[in-house]
Scaffold this motif. Structure first.
Motif, PDB file in Angstrom:
ATOM      1  N   SER A   4     -44.640 -19.986 -20.449  1.00  0.00           N
ATOM      2  CA  SER A   4     -43.932 -20.804 -19.492  1.00  0.00           C
ATOM      3  C   SER A   4     -43.082 -21.866 -20.157  1.00  0.00           C
ATOM      4  N   GLN A   5     -43.250 -22.045 -21.477  1.00  0.00           N
ATOM      5  CA  GLN A   5     -42.431 -23.008 -22.182  1.00  0.00           C
ATOM      6  C   GLN A   5     -41.117 -22.354 -22.595  1.00  0.00           C
ATOM      7  N   SER A   6     -40.176 -23.140 -23.113  1.00  0.00           N
ATOM      8  CA  SER A   6     -38.808 -22.671 -23.270  1.00  0.00           C
ATOM      9  C   SER A   6     -38.551 -21.942 -24.575  1.00  0.00           C
ATOM     10  N   ASN A   7     -39.152 -22.368 -25.674  1.00  0.00           N
ATOM     11  CA  ASN A   7     -38.827 -21.824 -26.985  1.00  0.00           C
ATOM     12  C   ASN A   7     -40.040 -21.139 -27.585  1.00  0.00           C
ATOM     13  N   GLU A   8     -39.804 -20.031 -28.294  1.00  0.00           N
ATOM     14  CA  GLU A   8     -40.900 -19.304 -28.914  1.00  0.00           C
ATOM     15  C   GLU A   8     -40.580 -19.012 -30.369  1.00  0.00           C
ATOM     16  N   THR A   9     -41.610 -18.825 -31.169  1.00  0.00           N
ATOM     17  CA  THR A   9     -41.429 -18.530 -32.585  1.00  0.00           C
ATOM     18  C   THR A   9     -41.942 -17.134 -32.905  1.00  0.00           C
ATOM     19  N   LEU A  10     -41.467 -16.604 -33.991  1.00  0.00           N
ATOM     20  CA  LEU A  10     -42.110 -15.427 -34.580  1.00  0.00           C
ATOM     21  C   LEU A  10     -43.364 -15.883 -35.302  1.00  0.00           C
ATOM     22  N   GLU A  11     -44.131 -14.934 -35.776  1.00  0.00           N
ATOM     23  CA  GLU A  11     -45.371 -15.289 -36.455  1.00  0.00           C
ATOM     24  C   GLU A  11     -45.093 -15.997 -37.782  1.00  0.00           C
ATOM     25  N   PHE A  12     -45.973 -16.921 -38.123  1.00  0.00           N
ATOM     26  CA  PHE A  12     -45.895 -17.600 -39.415  1.00  0.00           C
ATOM     27  C   PHE A  12     -47.308 -17.803 -39.927  1.00  0.00           C
ATOM     28  N   LEU A  13     -47.428 -17.915 -41.233  1.00  0.00           N
ATOM     29  CA  LEU A  13     -48.727 -18.058 -41.876  1.00  0.00           C
ATOM     30  C   LEU A  13     -49.095 -19.527 -41.954  1.00  0.00           C
ATOM     31  N   GLU A  14     -50.228 -19.891 -41.362  1.00  0.00           N
ATOM     32  CA  GLU A  14     -50.699 -21.270 -41.389  1.00  0.00           C
ATOM     33  C   GLU A  14     -51.606 -21.489 -42.585  1.00  0.00           C
ATOM     34  N   LYS A  15     -51.966 -22.788 -42.806  1.00  0.00           N
ATOM     35  CA  LYS A  15     -52.763 -23.150 -43.978  1.00  0.00           C
ATOM     36  C   LYS A  15     -54.179 -22.579 -43.935  1.00  0.00           C
ATOM     37  N   ASP A  16     -54.659 -22.200 -42.742  1.00  0.00           N
ATOM     38  CA  ASP A  16     -56.004 -21.630 -42.659  1.00  0.00           C
ATOM     39  C   ASP A  16     -56.029 -20.139 -42.953  1.00  0.00           C
ATOM     40  N   GLY A  17     -54.871 -19.572 -43.314  1.00  0.00           N
ATOM     41  CA  GLY A  17     -54.812 -18.168 -43.709  1.00  0.00           C
ATOM     42  C   GLY A  17     -54.576 -17.197 -42.573  1.00  0.00           C
ATOM     43  N   TYR A  18     -54.442 -17.680 -41.332  1.00  0.00           N
ATOM     44  CA  TYR A  18     -54.177 -16.832 -40.181  1.00  0.00           C
ATOM     45  C   TYR A  18     -52.698 -16.896 -39.796  1.00  0.00           C
ATOM     46  N   TYR A  19     -52.253 -15.824 -39.135  1.00  0.00           N
ATOM     47  CA  TYR A  19     -50.895 -15.815 -38.604  1.00  0.00           C
ATOM     48  C   TYR A  19     -50.902 -16.330 -37.166  1.00  0.00           C
ATOM     49  N   TYR A  20     -49.914 -17.165 -36.860  1.00  0.00           N
ATOM     50  CA  TYR A  20     -49.768 -17.712 -35.525  1.00  0.00           C
ATOM     51  C   TYR A  20     -48.311 -17.588 -35.081  1.00  0.00           C
ATOM     52  N   GLU A  25     -41.584 -26.865 -25.958  1.00  0.00           N
ATOM     53  CA  GLU A  25     -40.795 -27.284 -24.814  1.00  0.00           C
ATOM     54  C   GLU A  25     -39.314 -27.422 -25.148  1.00  0.00           C
ATOM     55  N   LYS A  26     -38.487 -27.364 -24.112  1.00  0.00           N
ATOM     56  CA  LYS A  26     -37.045 -27.474 -24.302  1.00  0.00           C
ATOM     57  C   LYS A  26     -36.608 -28.911 -24.573  1.00  0.00           C
ATOM     58  N   THR A  27     -37.355 -29.869 -24.020  1.00  0.00           N
ATOM     59  CA  THR A  27     -36.970 -31.277 -24.120  1.00  0.00           C
ATOM     60  C   THR A  27     -37.861 -31.998 -25.125  1.00  0.00           C
ATOM     61  N   PRO A  28     -37.294 -32.731 -26.077  1.00  0.00           N
ATOM     62  CA  PRO A  28     -38.124 -33.457 -27.053  1.00  0.00           C
ATOM     63  C   PRO A  28     -38.881 -34.603 -26.390  1.00  0.00           C
ATOM     64  N   PHE A  29     -40.074 -34.881 -26.902  1.00  0.00           N
ATOM     65  CA  PHE A  29     -40.840 -36.008 -26.381  1.00  0.00           C
ATOM     66  C   PHE A  29     -40.638 -37.267 -27.222  1.00  0.00           C
ATOM     67  N   ALA A  30     -40.018 -37.114 -28.390  1.00  0.00           N
ATOM     68  CA  ALA A  30     -39.764 -38.269 -29.252  1.00  0.00           C
ATOM     69  C   ALA A  30     -38.591 -37.930 -30.163  1.00  0.00           C
ATOM     70  N   GLU A  31     -37.957 -38.982 -30.695  1.00  0.00           N
ATOM     71  CA  GLU A  31     -36.887 -38.765 -31.655  1.00  0.00           C
ATOM     72  C   GLU A  31     -36.795 -39.947 -32.605  1.00  0.00           C
ATOM     73  N   GLY A  32     -36.334 -39.656 -33.813  1.00  0.00           N
ATOM     74  CA  GLY A  32     -36.063 -40.683 -34.792  1.00  0.00           C
ATOM     75  C   GLY A  32     -34.578 -40.712 -35.094  1.00  0.00           C
ATOM     76  N   VAL A  33     -34.220 -41.355 -36.184  1.00  0.00           N
ATOM     77  CA  VAL A  33     -32.819 -41.440 -36.556  1.00  0.00           C
ATOM     78  C   VAL A  33     -32.218 -40.058 -36.778  1.00  0.00           C
ATOM     79  N   SER A  34     -32.968 -39.162 -37.413  1.00  0.00           N
ATOM     80  CA  SER A  34     -32.387 -37.888 -37.822  1.00  0.00           C
ATOM     81  C   SER A  34     -33.034 -36.658 -37.200  1.00  0.00           C
ATOM     82  N   ARG A  35     -34.151 -36.817 -36.432  1.00  0.00           N
ATOM     83  CA  ARG A  35     -34.863 -35.636 -35.963  1.00  0.00           C
ATOM     84  C   ARG A  35     -35.366 -35.804 -34.528  1.00  0.00           C
ATOM     85  N   TYR A  36     -35.562 -34.655 -33.880  1.00  0.00           N
ATOM     86  CA  TYR A  36     -36.243 -34.581 -32.595  1.00  0.00           C
ATOM     87  C   TYR A  36     -37.634 -33.991 -32.814  1.00  0.00           C
TER      88      TYR A  36
END
Length: 253
Positions: A4-20, A25-36
């Motif tokens: 139900s959320q807007s953006n999805e990723t392909l699988e990636f390997l996390e630090k625990d050794g599993y793929y996720y 969400e489409k809208t950022p909940f926070a932002e800094g000078v250079s990033r959302y």
């Protein structure tokens, strides 16, 4: 991998050794000078399935390539290395732990599982061939404990100033970890997005080098956790931008 959320990723390997994979969400909940920053959720077969995550994206006016994230990851890893040494040096009731992000590449046309994200057309923030970062979401009341230009939260947080001081001492004055922010929990400080000042400016846009270290010591007041740590010899320089609460960047100075 619908959601139900807007953006999805392909699988990636996390630090625990599993793929996720993650949706966010489409809208950022926070932002800094250079990033959302976007809220998301891990999916997959590992123990982090269902856990919340944060996806961080560079704004359009800033570089969005792997080299920008490489220095961020290096800063987080270096901060965690020094935190582990601090935990041996000073046994405290709340040891610090730094979140280390996973880097992923936006990849609309991927036909195989790889590190990558599927860009969604309705957002102009994220595009093909850009790199983003994912890390665990920190629950709790978010606080900023110090900045990378000498600002300090004086609200009873002895740890932040002492830890930054310790990192300068431990590296023989070559590095100083600061810009400490995150959540103070009952048994730990859960931290994210540190800055590391270094003599050789190794850690990206928030690494202000020797002048950043001067900014820290210009306002630093030693406390009981600093006992036994030396101070810089000689004069500490001052600049007009010292003491800002927000993160300072090299391109602003």
């Amino acid at each position: 991998m619908g959601s139900s959320q807007s953006n999805e990723t392909l699988e990636f390997l996390e630090k625990d050794g599993y793929y996720y994979w993650a949706d966010f969400e489409k809208t950022p909940f926070a932002e800094g000078v250079s990033r959302y920053a976007y809220k998301g959720t891990f999916h997959g077969q590992g123990p982090s399935r269902g856990d919340r995550c944060v996806v961080k994206v560079f704004k359009q006016t800033y570089a969005k390539h792997i080299t920008e994230w490489t220095t961020d990851i290096a800063a987080s890893k270096r901060a965690q290395e020094l935190a582990e040494q601090w935990n041996v040096y000073k046994s405290t009731t709340r040891p610090p732990r730094f979140r280390i992000p996973v880097i992923a590449k936006m990849d609309k046309l991927a036909t195989f599982y790889a590190l990558g994200f599927i860009p969604i057309s309705q957002t102009s923030v994220i595009g093909v061939n850009e790199y983003v970062a994912i890390e665990d979401f920190i629950t709790g009341d978010y606080e900023k404990f110090n900045s990378n230009s000498g600002w300090v939260n004086r609200n009873g947080h002895l740890f932040a100033s002492a830890f930054s001081h310790y990192t300068w001492h431990k590296t023989n004055g070559r590095e100083l970890v600061c810009d400490l922010q995150g959540v103070r929990k009952g048994d730990s400080y859960e931290l994210t997005d540190p800055a590391v000042h270094s003599l050789n400016r190794l850690y990206g846009m928030t690494d202000l080098g020797q002048l950043g270290m001067d900014a820290f010591f210009y306002s630093h007041q030693c406390n009981e956790l600093c006992y036994g740590l030396p101070l810089p010899a000689g004069h500490v320089r001052h600049a007009a931008w010292f003491g800002q609460r927000n993160t300072s960047y090299t391109f602003e100075l």
